[in-house]
Design a protein around this motif. Sequence first.
Motif, PDB file in Angstrom:
ATOM      1  N   ASP A 101       0.827  -1.202   0.000  1.00 21.02           N
ATOM      2  CA  ASP A 101       0.000   0.000   0.000  1.00 21.02           C
ATOM      3  C   ASP A 101       0.863   1.255   0.000  1.00 21.02           C
ATOM      4  O   ASP A 101       1.965   1.265   0.531  1.00 21.02           O
ATOM      5  N   ASP A 103       0.408   3.869   1.699  1.00 22.94           N
ATOM      6  CA  ASP A 103       0.471   4.594   2.968  1.00 22.94           C
ATOM      7  C   ASP A 103       1.506   4.010   3.935  1.00 22.94           C
ATOM      8  O   ASP A 103       1.576   4.431   5.082  1.00 22.94           O
ATOM      9  N   GLN A 105       1.535   1.385   5.577  1.00 25.02           N
ATOM     10  CA  GLN A 105       1.042   0.623   6.726  1.00 25.02           C
ATOM     11  C   GLN A 105       1.674  -0.765   6.717  1.00 25.02           C
ATOM     12  O   GLN A 105       1.787  -1.407   7.740  1.00 25.02           O
ATOM     13  N   ARG A 203       1.656  -3.972  11.669  1.00 26.35           N
ATOM     14  CA  ARG A 203       0.957  -3.014  10.820  1.00 26.35           C
ATOM     15  C   ARG A 203       1.016  -1.640  11.470  1.00 26.35           C
ATOM     16  O   ARG A 203       0.611  -1.465  12.608  1.00 26.35           O
ATOM     17  N   ARG A 206      -1.545   4.657   9.335  1.00 29.76           N
ATOM     18  CA  ARG A 206      -1.417   5.465   8.119  1.00 29.76           C
ATOM     19  C   ARG A 206      -0.811   6.795   8.552  1.00 29.76           C
ATOM     20  O   ARG A 206      -1.346   7.457   9.429  1.00 29.76           O
TER      21      ARG A 206
HETATM   22 MG    MG Z   1      -4.012   1.852   4.495  1.00 30.20          MG
END
Ligand code: MG
Length: 319
Positions: A101, A103, A105, A203, A206
């Motif tokens: 992704d 962002d 994450q 994780r 963001r």
């Molecule tokens: Mg995300």
Amino acid sequence: MGRLFCVIPCYNEQEVLPETSTRIREKLRDLISKNKIDADSRIVFVNDGSKDSTWDIISDLHYQDPIFQGINLSRNMGHQNALLAGLMTVKDFCDCAISLDADLQDDIDAIEAMIDKFNEGVDVVYGVRSKRAKDTFFKRATAEGFYKMMNGLGANTVYNHADYRLMSRRALLGLAEFGEVNLFLRGIVPMVGFKSDVVYYERAERFAGESKYPLKKMLAFAVEGVTSLSTKPIKLITGLGIFIFLVSIAVFIYSIVRYFQNQTVPGWTTTVLSVWFIGGLMMISLGVIGEYIGKIYLETKNRPRFIIESYLDDSEIKK
Ligand code: MG
Ligand code: UDP
């Protein structure tokens, strides 16, 4: 050793791209210097019809440093299709591809572990979240419920794995053989087969911008996932139908008995309740069946899954 392509779908990600690109480039440079990946490895951003300046940023990045490449989709096609567009474009030029992704994450430090496994001969490496401490309680609960429900309903996915994964070239070629329009990558990749392994990561939050997956999209995604991978819900409905049928036989016998006892008048409550109950069940059943018919409709139309408007530097991506 091999040529790595990182594929990153981007939808309105102007806030995160400058930081993301810098950090991923650093990571790749580090891996190149450690001789773990080829020097001509690339980072490919797939612009999924963003309405902000995402594509301009990607273009600027590319002209500053050709390690960055771009694929511009003709409109917003959704995360899964954007990812597929990227993977299908790079499959012929890479030795392996990692999807992640925009962002960040997905902790990019896990890339090294993925590459190590790839270099040991593993074809598919799943990034699995070890915990979700940084997600909000709501996101965590809904997401974990989602995995459980998916598996319960017959869509076999890797628990707590989203779309952060490494795939070797031959796994990508295998994926290309799946011509499904209703695409749910994390359910299909395990069907491709080959040797697979997992890498755990934490994780992160963001760091800028906001989630493009509000609850409504998440629910739609869950329904998509289940109905595009399994027919178990239809079987459940059949089972439910049989159960309700048995119950109604019991109710029938009960009412006959009451009739002969001359006690039939106070039956209003049960009648009304059962009408509503059955009505509700019918609606749900029709809805589920409708989902599948909709899927069949789309599959028979055989629409393209993505349409690419332009590439940044064709010659590079197509080399
Ligand atoms: Mg995300
Ligand atoms: N994304 C996309 N198309 C969409 C929605 C999202 O390409 O229609 C991308 C988005 O830019 C990001 C990734 O998919 O790189 C995951 O989205 P997001 O971080 O918003 O989802 P979350 O992490 O909240 O589940």
